[in-house]
Write a protein that holds these residues in place. Sequence first.
Motif, PDB file in Angstrom:
ATOM      1  N   ARG A 231       0.824  -1.206   0.000  1.00 59.15           N
ATOM      2  CA  ARG A 231       0.000   0.000   0.000  1.00 59.15           C
ATOM      3  C   ARG A 231       0.854   1.251   0.000  1.00 59.15           C
ATOM      4  NH1 ARG A 231      -4.677   0.148   4.137  1.00 59.15           N
ATOM      5  NH2 ARG A 231      -5.289   1.792   2.689  1.00 59.15           N
ATOM      6  N   ALA A 232       2.055   1.179   0.541  1.00 62.24           N
ATOM      7  CA  ALA A 232       2.919   2.347   0.558  1.00 62.24           C
ATOM      8  C   ALA A 232       3.553   2.590  -0.788  1.00 62.24           C
ATOM      9  CB  ALA A 232       4.005   2.175   1.620  1.00 62.24           C
ATOM     10  N   GLY A 233       3.388   1.647  -1.699  1.00 61.20           N
ATOM     11  CA  GLY A 233       3.906   1.830  -3.038  1.00 61.20           C
ATOM     12  C   GLY A 233       5.310   1.330  -3.231  1.00 61.20           C
ATOM     13  N   LYS A 234       5.889   0.612  -2.283  1.00 64.43           N
ATOM     14  CA  LYS A 234       7.251   0.124  -2.391  1.00 64.43           C
ATOM     15  C   LYS A 234       7.231  -1.305  -2.906  1.00 64.43           C
ATOM     16  CE  LYS A 234       8.967   3.048   1.332  1.00 64.43           C
ATOM     17  NZ  LYS A 234       9.651   3.111   2.621  1.00 64.43           N
ATOM     18  N   GLY A 235       7.975  -1.537  -3.954  1.00 63.30           N
ATOM     19  CA  GLY A 235       8.004  -2.867  -4.543  1.00 63.30           C
ATOM     20  C   GLY A 235       9.194  -3.652  -4.058  1.00 63.30           C
ATOM     21  N   THR A 236       9.004  -4.908  -3.710  1.00 66.86           N
ATOM     22  CA  THR A 236      10.085  -5.789  -3.297  1.00 66.86           C
ATOM     23  C   THR A 236       9.966  -7.093  -4.039  1.00 66.86           C
ATOM     24  OG1 THR A 236       8.756  -6.589  -1.479  1.00 66.86           O
ATOM     25  CG2 THR A 236      10.286  -4.808  -0.980  1.00 66.86           C
ATOM     26  N   PRO A 237      10.953  -7.438  -4.847  1.00 68.41           N
ATOM     27  CA  PRO A 237      10.871  -8.684  -5.605  1.00 68.41           C
ATOM     28  C   PRO A 237      11.074  -9.887  -4.704  1.00 68.41           C
ATOM     29  CG  PRO A 237      12.988  -7.637  -5.964  1.00 68.41           C
ATOM     30  CD  PRO A 237      12.208  -6.712  -5.093  1.00 68.41           C
ATOM     31  N   GLN A 238      10.393 -10.941  -4.990  1.00 73.44           N
ATOM     32  CA  GLN A 238      10.541 -12.174  -4.231  1.00 73.44           C
ATOM     33  C   GLN A 238      10.621 -13.336  -5.201  1.00 73.44           C
ATOM     34  OE1 GLN A 238       7.296 -12.541  -1.564  1.00 73.44           O
ATOM     35  NE2 GLN A 238       7.943 -10.881  -0.258  1.00 73.44           N
ATOM     36  N   LYS A 239      11.394 -14.319  -4.822  1.00 72.39           N
ATOM     37  CA  LYS A 239      11.469 -15.500  -5.649  1.00 72.39           C
ATOM     38  C   LYS A 239      10.184 -16.290  -5.553  1.00 72.39           C
ATOM     39  CE  LYS A 239      16.476 -16.136  -5.536  1.00 72.39           C
ATOM     40  NZ  LYS A 239      17.578 -17.055  -5.219  1.00 72.39           N
ATOM     41  N   ASP A 240       9.773 -16.762  -6.708  1.00 71.02           N
ATOM     42  CA  ASP A 240       8.562 -17.569  -6.740  1.00 71.02           C
ATOM     43  C   ASP A 240       8.858 -18.957  -6.191  1.00 71.02           C
ATOM     44  OD1 ASP A 240       5.872 -17.567  -8.914  1.00 71.02           O
ATOM     45  OD2 ASP A 240       6.394 -19.227  -7.612  1.00 71.02           O
ATOM     46  N   LYS A 241       7.992 -19.438  -5.339  1.00 73.82           N
ATOM     47  CA  LYS A 241       8.189 -20.759  -4.738  1.00 73.82           C
ATOM     48  C   LYS A 241       7.365 -21.833  -5.426  1.00 73.82           C
ATOM     49  CE  LYS A 241       9.234 -18.814  -0.215  1.00 73.82           C
ATOM     50  NZ  LYS A 241       8.897 -18.755   1.206  1.00 73.82           N
ATOM     51  N   GLY A 242       6.781 -21.469  -6.549  1.00 68.08           N
ATOM     52  CA  GLY A 242       5.983 -22.460  -7.249  1.00 68.08           C
ATOM     53  C   GLY A 242       4.545 -22.054  -7.279  1.00 68.08           C
ATOM     54  N   PRO A 243       3.748 -22.732  -8.101  1.00 69.39           N
ATOM     55  CA  PRO A 243       2.348 -22.372  -8.275  1.00 69.39           C
ATOM     56  C   PRO A 243       1.550 -22.401  -6.996  1.00 69.39           C
ATOM     57  CG  PRO A 243       3.089 -23.948  -9.943  1.00 69.39           C
ATOM     58  CD  PRO A 243       4.178 -23.840  -8.951  1.00 69.39           C
ATOM     59  N   THR A 244       1.894 -23.252  -6.048  1.00 69.97           N
ATOM     60  CA  THR A 244       1.088 -23.358  -4.835  1.00 69.97           C
ATOM     61  C   THR A 244       1.205 -22.124  -3.961  1.00 69.97           C
ATOM     62  OG1 THR A 244       2.921 -24.496  -3.743  1.00 69.97           O
ATOM     63  CG2 THR A 244       1.246 -25.863  -4.785  1.00 69.97           C
ATOM     64  N   ASP A 245       2.249 -21.308  -4.199  1.00 76.01           N
ATOM     65  CA  ASP A 245       2.418 -20.126  -3.367  1.00 76.01           C
ATOM     66  C   ASP A 245       1.787 -18.888  -3.980  1.00 76.01           C
ATOM     67  OD1 ASP A 245       5.719 -21.117  -2.331  1.00 76.01           O
ATOM     68  OD2 ASP A 245       3.788 -21.440  -1.386  1.00 76.01           O
ATOM     69  N   ILE A 246       1.314 -18.997  -5.204  1.00 75.39           N
ATOM     70  CA  ILE A 246       0.753 -17.827  -5.870  1.00 75.39           C
ATOM     71  C   ILE A 246      -0.392 -17.202  -5.086  1.00 75.39           C
ATOM     72  CG2 ILE A 246      -0.529 -17.099  -7.920  1.00 75.39           C
ATOM     73  CD1 ILE A 246       1.245 -18.894  -9.574  1.00 75.39           C
ATOM     74  N   PRO A 247      -1.332 -17.984  -4.544  1.00 76.24           N
ATOM     75  CA  PRO A 247      -2.429 -17.357  -3.820  1.00 76.24           C
ATOM     76  C   PRO A 247      -1.999 -16.559  -2.606  1.00 76.24           C
ATOM     77  CG  PRO A 247      -2.956 -19.623  -4.380  1.00 76.24           C
ATOM     78  CD  PRO A 247      -1.507 -19.422  -4.671  1.00 76.24           C
ATOM     79  N   ASN A 248      -0.793 -16.818  -2.087  1.00 75.50           N
ATOM     80  CA  ASN A 248      -0.379 -16.119  -0.881  1.00 75.50           C
ATOM     81  C   ASN A 248       0.492 -14.902  -1.164  1.00 75.50           C
ATOM     82  OD1 ASN A 248      -1.646 -17.979   0.821  1.00 75.50           O
ATOM     83  ND2 ASN A 248       0.051 -19.406   0.578  1.00 75.50           N
ATOM     84  N   GLU A 249       0.798 -14.630  -2.456  1.00 79.35           N
ATOM     85  CA  GLU A 249       1.696 -13.544  -2.770  1.00 79.35           C
ATOM     86  C   GLU A 249       1.110 -12.188  -2.422  1.00 79.35           C
ATOM     87  OE1 GLU A 249       2.428 -14.377  -6.826  1.00 79.35           O
ATOM     88  OE2 GLU A 249       4.101 -15.707  -6.428  1.00 79.35           O
ATOM     89  N   ASP A 250      -0.187 -12.065  -2.488  1.00 79.19           N
ATOM     90  CA  ASP A 250      -0.802 -10.800  -2.101  1.00 79.19           C
ATOM     91  C   ASP A 250      -1.512 -10.923  -0.755  1.00 79.19           C
ATOM     92  OD1 ASP A 250      -2.782 -12.463  -2.877  1.00 79.19           O
ATOM     93  OD2 ASP A 250      -3.886 -10.994  -4.085  1.00 79.19           O
ATOM     94  N   GLY A 251      -1.166 -11.973  -0.010  1.00 82.52           N
ATOM     95  CA  GLY A 251      -1.798 -12.174   1.285  1.00 82.52           C
ATOM     96  C   GLY A 251      -3.193 -12.733   1.190  1.00 82.52           C
ATOM     97  N   ARG A 252      -3.627 -13.124  -0.015  1.00 88.42           N
ATOM     98  CA  ARG A 252      -4.981 -13.641  -0.182  1.00 88.42           C
ATOM     99  C   ARG A 252      -5.048 -15.087   0.279  1.00 88.42           C
ATOM    100  NH1 ARG A 252      -9.013 -11.387  -2.547  1.00 88.42           N
ATOM    101  NH2 ARG A 252     -10.825 -12.529  -3.291  1.00 88.42           N
ATOM    102  N   PRO A 253      -6.071 -15.475   1.025  1.00 92.94           N
ATOM    103  CA  PRO A 253      -6.174 -16.864   1.483  1.00 92.94           C
ATOM    104  C   PRO A 253      -6.316 -17.815   0.307  1.00 92.94           C
ATOM    105  CG  PRO A 253      -7.774 -15.435   2.578  1.00 92.94           C
ATOM    106  CD  PRO A 253      -7.186 -14.649   1.467  1.00 92.94           C
ATOM    107  N   ALA A 254      -6.071 -19.076   0.550  1.00 94.15           N
ATOM    108  CA  ALA A 254      -6.204 -20.099  -0.476  1.00 94.15           C
ATOM    109  C   ALA A 254      -6.883 -21.320   0.126  1.00 94.15           C
ATOM    110  CB  ALA A 254      -4.835 -20.475  -1.034  1.00 94.15           C
ATOM    111  N   TRP A 255      -7.562 -22.067  -0.724  1.00 95.41           N
ATOM    112  CA  TRP A 255      -8.208 -23.296  -0.271  1.00 95.41           C
ATOM    113  C   TRP A 255      -7.154 -24.320   0.132  1.00 95.41           C
ATOM    114  CZ3 TRP A 255     -13.157 -22.764   0.637  1.00 95.41           C
ATOM    115  CH2 TRP A 255     -13.904 -21.876  -0.125  1.00 95.41           C
ATOM    116  N   ASN A 256      -7.442 -25.072   1.168  1.00 95.45           N
ATOM    117  CA  ASN A 256      -6.516 -26.112   1.603  1.00 95.45           C
ATOM    118  C   ASN A 256      -6.439 -27.264   0.620  1.00 95.45           C
ATOM    119  OD1 ASN A 256      -5.856 -24.748   3.957  1.00 95.45           O
ATOM    120  ND2 ASN A 256      -7.512 -25.695   5.134  1.00 95.45           N
ATOM    121  N   SER A 257      -7.550 -27.500  -0.087  1.00 90.41           N
ATOM    122  CA  SER A 257      -7.578 -28.604  -1.041  1.00 90.41           C
ATOM    123  C   SER A 257      -8.653 -28.341  -2.071  1.00 90.41           C
ATOM    124  CB  SER A 257      -7.861 -29.938  -0.331  1.00 90.41           C
ATOM    125  OG  SER A 257      -9.169 -29.936   0.220  1.00 90.41           O
TER     126      SER A 257
END
Length: 730
Positions: free
Chosen positions: A42-68
Amino acid sequence: MPKNSKVTQREHSNEHVTESVADLLAHEEPLDYKSSVMNVDRAGKGTPQKDKGPTDIPNEDGRPAWNSKLQYILAQVGFSVGLGNVWRFPYLCQKNGGGAYLVPYFILLLIIGIPLFFLELAVGQKIRRGSIGVWNYVCPRLGGIGVSSLMVCGFVGLYYNVIIGWSIFYFFQSFQYPLPWSECPIRKNETQAIVEPECEKSSATTYFWYRQTLNITSTIADSGGLNWRMTLSLFAAWFIVCLAVIKGIQSSGKVMYFSSLFPYVVLFCFLVRGLLLRGSVDGIAHMFTPKLEKMLEPQVWREAATQVFFALGLGFGGVIAFSSYNKQDNNCHFDAVLVSVINFITSVLATLVVFAVLGFKANIMNEKCVIENAEKILGYLNSNVLSHDLIPPHVNFSHLTTSDYAEMYGVIKTVKEGSFAQLGLDPCVLEDELNKAVQGTGLAFIAFTEAMTHFPASPFWSVMFFFMLINLGLGSMIGTMEGITAPVLDTFKIRKEIFTVCCCIAAFIFGLLFVQRSGNYFVTMFDDYSAGLPLTIVVILENISVAWIYGTKRFMQDLEDMLGFQPYRFYYIMWKYVSPLCLIILISATIIEMAVSPPGYNAWVQELAAERFQNYPPWAVAMCFALIIVALLPLPMVFIARQFNLISDGSNKLSVSYKKGMMKDMSTLEDQDETRFILSKNPSETPSPMPTHRSYLGPCSTSPLEMTNSTPSSGYGTGYQMTITPESEL
């Protein structure tokens, strides 16, 4: 730029610049853009992070994800399969030709239900936002679609939870034997005890529903004050819903394991028990005996389309919200077909159960009719009103069968043709009992409860039935609440728990309207006017915004990129032509019906112990149309506001997939242009290699505007700017 900075030193050196934009930002070793993502806070600062794979995509913006995947499917099934499958579908099936009704229903499920359900699943999964964020992105000027969807969810949730409250009341009343609605109450006076007249004129279950449960008034104008028992039941219902959704899908997902599966256990138990009851085959045969001539009536197709529309929960926003918690590569096409088929099978299963039980009830009521009318005939024979010669010799009044009574009734009617009406005899035909169409609350709280009083161990079956209704309602309410909370939490960064509790408290306060003694009339009003027309308009705008404004070909390409295969061309034709045409016809038919049918409700008249249709008073008519207007008002308001740039178009609220799309576009820049692009803190410092535009939000947004030279894009950070072309992903 400081002379000793890393980038400045590189520019003065002869070494060719090979690092990517992410490398320049991080001052670290090069990263591949296909395996990295830019997180923008929200402050507008970008920080790159390594992708940990498709399963981590839902958590990149802090959005919850289904367990299964199972949890997600159960959530969609629990939302789409609700009380309407148990009491609305069987009623429509009986009313509109029995087995013949299944043909138009299945056809419309294929051409309207599955394609539009697939569309909502796809846009939610791709954009990863609730209804407001999704339609702001697809077409900012039609961003009011999401707000209208939220408004309808609010209206529906208010009265839908009242029905859960009624089920809770009946559930606790079921823990006694005999069941409290099995017999009419006895009124005692000084000299004698008599049966309650209102109950005697109707039935024990009807009296318990209208008098002891609702304690209903005879008109909507007479509020009668709060019904304290229903008020407590409503509070319990909202308390349960609040506990289920307070943690979002972290809590509701676990609840779905039980609330989605338990109703099927009960339905199968009822089906087995019902098939063992005497007369159940009569009910099922009546149900599936097709009346093919009904298929030629437009009304049948209109009601089938409406049922398909609401059975899948289209337009509510719950479908979009649930799918937004999925991974990008989830096969939402399979999900759409699977959930739609499960919904259809559940409706047919519930219909089998209902008519097996109602067939048993019809036989019981028909035998009761035969006994009562046989006593009348005996009285006429003893008083010489009728001659004994009219009675066939083989008829035995102590063991009178329905066929014997039918034969005797026919003879008396033929001989006493002139004075037959004065005898007051009923034909007692089983078909007439089966043809008594009962829907909604009348089916669940009157007809079905009456049938269960004749079951062995009736309290057990009653407990199971109403516990099933509570779970069916809870699954739908979780989806409805998700349609409210998800878009709001996406738009405003507030604590989920606090917002959920506030919503439930506010809903309970507004819901007190429905637990007055006249509250049932307001439930009918909201059911008739708050959802039908507004939701149909919302869905056709969803269809048009994707198929005609965003573009069906582009949408199909986006789906191919997301799913890994191109959907059948069948969906192209449905989205582009067939579904919009069907929805236009449905909207027109709904408006015509509203114009032709006077606004009114079925009032319970205590003196007659029966329902009578009454027109709404003027203030209630105004309230009916106010519900429609309030639900649809966000559509023109948002359109006008964004047409004249009065409100933001939401360009600073982007999904993870959208940000990944921007990074893909940026990675194609030349190294030198890329360096200049990222180094300029203001556009005036270093010329941009291409015109800097406002981020593209969809094909119907306003033409890209040149950004000011003084203010950087707050949504992307203070040290760099990004552009995205109209060819970006959905």
